[in-house]
Scaffold this active site. Structure first.
Site, short mmCIF file in Angstrom:
data_model
loop_
_atom_site.label_atom_id
_atom_site.label_comp_id
_atom_site.label_asym_id
_atom_site.label_seq_id
_atom_site.Cartn_x
_atom_site.Cartn_y
_atom_site.Cartn_z
N PRO A 21 19.41 145.94 -3.16
CA PRO A 21 18.66 145.85 -1.90
C PRO A 21 19.30 146.77 -0.86
CG PRO A 21 20.31 144.13 -1.95
CD PRO A 21 20.51 144.95 -3.22
N ALA A 33 17.26 141.75 4.72
CA ALA A 33 17.48 142.27 3.36
C ALA A 33 16.23 142.13 2.51
CB ALA A 33 18.63 141.52 2.70
N ASN A 34 16.15 142.93 1.48
CA ASN A 34 15.14 142.76 0.45
C ASN A 34 15.74 141.92 -0.67
OD1 ASN A 34 13.49 144.51 1.90
ND2 ASN A 34 12.80 145.54 0.05
N ARG A 35 14.87 141.24 -1.41
CA ARG A 35 15.31 140.41 -2.52
C ARG A 35 15.52 141.31 -3.74
NH1 ARG A 35 14.77 134.90 -2.72
NH2 ARG A 35 13.14 134.54 -1.21
#
Ligand code: CTP
Ligand code: CA
Length: 217
Positions: A21, A33-35
């Site tokens: 991420p 954040a991205n997963r």
């Protein structure tokens, strides 16, 4: 088998992989954040190195060991990832597996404190690392993107391939439990059409993709 994957198929080739991420700070203690576990990208970096490639792995924050034979550059934000990718060129191929944050916030210099009203986040778009690379004068011969979709997977991935100027898009349906899991169901979208791969362990998706990259280079 060992015979089907000779360790020298990618000798002399430099391949760039992004994974994980990005973290986009809100203030010194918080981020957006991205997963992404980074597992699929790390598996791809490892599979490419096993075929003899020199692999530069630009990774966002993940809890994974560096695969053997891979040069790893750790970054936090999308803007840092874009810089690290540009600095790692030239490359023969690039595989952009990272779940890059689409936006960053105007980060506060000090920790935001709870008050009567919650803070408003003002977001700006991050650079598109894949699209920039695909249109750069130093474009690798083969540019591979990933597309994590929750609906109309093939339709979105096909549009993404053209919009971003990628050669291939590896599309996966993330509406289920793929995030952080061991297996992945992907579709390889190329100029020739769409290949549906069966549900496979991420390490096997990585081996197959690495073999296809070796064929293409
Ligand atoms: N990507 C990138 N830089 C960004 C955003 C995405 O390099 N700023 C790459 C990803 O690593 C992936 C591909 O582009 O290989 C597709 O990412 P995705 O988030 O699915 O595409 P987007 O164009 O951001 O579209 P969406 O609105 O669906 O998020
Ligand atoms: Ca995105």
């Amino acid at each position: 088998s060992f015979l089907a994957t000779p360790a020298d198929r990618l000798n002399g080739k430099h391949i760039l992989v992004t994974a994980g991420p990005t973290h986009e700070p809100i203030d010194p203690v918080r981020y957006i954040a991205n997963r992404s576990s980074g597992r699929q990208g790390f598996a791809i970096a490892e599979a490419l190195a096993r075929l003899g490639a020199r692999v530069t792995l630009v990774s966002g924050p993940v809890a994974l060991p560096t695969p053997t034979g891979v040069t790893r550059l750790d970054v936090e934000t999308a803007r840092e990832m874009a810089e690290a990718v540009a600095a790692a060129l030239p490359a023969d191929a690039a595989v952009m597996v990272a779940a890059v944050g689409d936006w960053h916030a105007a980060a506060a210099p000090q920790k935001l404190k709870k008050g009567e009203t919650p803070p408003t986040l003002v977001l700006s778009e991050n650079p598109d690392i894949l699209a920039t690379l695909a249109r750069s004068p130093q474009r690798p011969k083969l540019v591979v993107g990933f597309a994590a979709e929750t609906e109309r997977v093939i339709e979105h991935a096909t549009a993404k391939r053209l919009r971003k100027g990628a050669d291939w898009i590896v599309a996966n349906d993330v509406s289920g439990d793929v995030m952080g899991g061991e297996a992945n169901t992907v579709h390889l979208v190329t100029a020739d059409g769409v290949e549906d791969w069966e549900r496979l362990p991420k390490a096997e998706v990585a081996r197959r993709l690495a073999a296809r990259i070796a064929d293409a280079l």
